[in-house]
Scaffold this motif. Sequence first.
Motif, PDB file in Angstrom:
ATOM      1  N   VAL A  22      39.847  37.063  45.824  1.00 41.91           N
ATOM      2  CA  VAL A  22      39.853  38.479  45.464  1.00 41.91           C
ATOM      3  C   VAL A  22      41.194  38.737  44.795  1.00 41.91           C
ATOM      4  N   GLN A  23      41.165  39.183  43.568  1.00 43.92           N
ATOM      5  CA  GLN A  23      42.408  39.353  42.819  1.00 43.92           C
ATOM      6  C   GLN A  23      43.029  40.729  43.022  1.00 43.92           C
ATOM      7  N   ILE A  24      42.183  41.748  43.138  1.00 43.56           N
ATOM      8  CA  ILE A  24      42.681  43.122  43.159  1.00 43.56           C
ATOM      9  C   ILE A  24      41.969  43.916  44.253  1.00 43.56           C
ATOM     10  N   GLY A  25      42.746  44.593  45.075  1.00 43.96           N
ATOM     11  CA  GLY A  25      42.201  45.532  46.042  1.00 43.96           C
ATOM     12  C   GLY A  25      42.447  46.957  45.570  1.00 43.96           C
ATOM     13  N   ILE A  26      41.473  47.828  45.766  1.00 43.62           N
ATOM     14  CA  ILE A  26      41.624  49.238  45.377  1.00 43.62           C
ATOM     15  C   ILE A  26      41.521  50.101  46.633  1.00 43.62           C
ATOM     16  N   VAL A  27      42.538  50.926  46.852  1.00 49.07           N
ATOM     17  CA  VAL A  27      42.596  51.777  48.049  1.00 49.07           C
ATOM     18  C   VAL A  27      42.691  53.242  47.629  1.00 49.07           C
ATOM     19  N   PRO A  28      41.632  54.026  47.845  1.00 49.17           N
ATOM     20  CA  PRO A  28      41.732  55.478  47.631  1.00 49.17           C
ATOM     21  C   PRO A  28      42.457  56.121  48.806  1.00 49.17           C
ATOM     22  N   ILE A  29      43.316  57.101  48.508  1.00 51.05           N
ATOM     23  CA  ILE A  29      44.042  57.767  49.594  1.00 51.05           C
ATOM     24  C   ILE A  29      43.109  58.664  50.399  1.00 51.05           C
ATOM     25  N   SER A  30      42.136  59.279  49.736  1.00 58.49           N
ATOM     26  CA  SER A  30      41.165  60.121  50.446  1.00 58.49           C
ATOM     27  C   SER A  30      39.826  60.042  49.731  1.00 58.49           C
TER      28      SER A  30
END
Length: 588
Positions: free
Chosen positions: A486-494
């Motif tokens: 997995v190269q990139i993780g995406i984390v939304p704050i809300s």
Amino acid sequence: MNKIEHEKLYNIRHTMAHVMAYAVKQIFGEVKFGIGPVIEDGFYYDFELPRSLVPEDLGIIEEKMRDIINNGYQVLNESISFDEARQMFNDQPYKLELINELAQNPENSGVSIYRIGEFVDLCKGPHVASLKELNLKTFKLMRVSGAYWKGDAENPMLQRIYGTAWERPEELKAYIDKIEEASKRDHRTLGTQLDLFSSSQDIGQGLVLWHPKGAMIRYLLEKFSQTAHILNGYDWVYTPHIGRAELWKTSGHLQFYKESMYNAIEIDNEEYYLKPMSCPFHIMIYNSSLRSYKDLPIRYAEYATVYRYELSGTLQGLTRVRGFTQDDAHIICTPEQVHSEVVKALKFSLYILKSFGLNNFKAYVATKPKKKSIGDDKDWNAAIESLKNAVVAAGLEYEIDEGGGAFYGPKIDLKLRDALGREWQCSTIQFDFNLPERFNMKYIGADGAKHTPMMVHRALFGSLERFFAMLIEHYNGDFPLWYAPVQIGIVPISSNHYEYCKELSKKLKTIGLRVNLDLSDDKMRAKVRRMELEKIPIVLIIGDQEVEKEGLSVRSRKEGNLGFMTLNDFLEKIKPELDMGVPKYIMD
């Protein structure tokens, strides 16, 4: 370490092995002694004991060793006759076996023994002159394992105690620290933590299950290497997993290699064997039509899953398995072409390995075995010189591995040193004096006559399984961006940022990036922490600012917090790392 320092450390470790044997004798009384050689980073000794050792025994043996060292005994050497030796070791069956073997050599007039206090051992040395030269704070017993006498499963199983010894306490500490770091990097532990692979008694010992993340890394390794092979003049082939017994008789495997092969399978009243190697199949492809000197060289390559019987006690993670995949290749050429083909194969090996961020190599040129071998000395010597010249042309350090060649020819072994300085066997480039003759391989020369071609075996990774294990431990599971599962993780704050994150994830996946979008109900910090534990190289944080400005905040495992970027700036930044995974033509 210079030669004098090396010899001194060797003598310390060799003497420590005898001191350990003396201590074991004092503690257990009834002991049958095997051998106690020096090995890289330490020593071991094999024993037949009245009971099985437990980890707590090591501390007891260490204390007894300190008592012995404190006595300051002289280490005395003398030569005695074979009859005297047989009398001296009349209650030691393993020593008697060694004595009788030495007596069979007419060049030996007797045996060498060493005395430390009341302890006497059969040994040619060398050792320190006195136990006063040993330091109580520079040795440690490491572990216990089982070992067949002389490495033969038909012989009794002995108990082996491993130890390490150094000249100075700080060297011992550095070594113990390295061992502890190696334990943290153990590919078996990380393989579970990162969900890369597993094995199970339900499917059988020495057989590997590749989980999605591990399989993705394997796919990327295979894809890169296969494309590079084709770009650089190799023809890709596929061959069966089994072959008729006659094939393996012709190749000589049933004569020279049967102990490593599985039992025959009967099909339509004929015997078949799981393939331990792919060579005969590639030869069958070559022999399927008449070849001219103008067709040569021919280079066949494949990912070949092979099956070899390994003793259950030797199986270990991905490094010693019973079914594994080789990036196997065979180069078939004229005698005039063979040297340049070896040079090219070595150059290509180094290119592939360096593409994975590996740069610390050493070459070993393995010469003719003393027992099983075919071919005359003239051919062997010429081939060995060719291999040495190829290594020198590549600018590599090398050592001669006396007698380490296969029965059918000499070879180059490329060994890698990882981040902890440990050596791993990888690429092999091997001459073959056997199979071209056995399979009556021919080509039509410029003179119109039939000639026997030369053949070179070649594997770059060695095995995909062992190579993968080495990469896990070298990088501590923290893989370079281009082949991270997995190269990139995406984390939304809300949840307000979910739609933007979904669209961002889609854009990144569309251009071929491997993305993990976390839309769970966990807090942002928990999501980031989970991605850190998964060792995802880049994490993108998306909040109000990122949505408003149509960008992203970047956290890199290598470089830390990189702040806000536009998508185009981000892609431009990571492009050089991604380009490392694009194979190139290098054979000019």
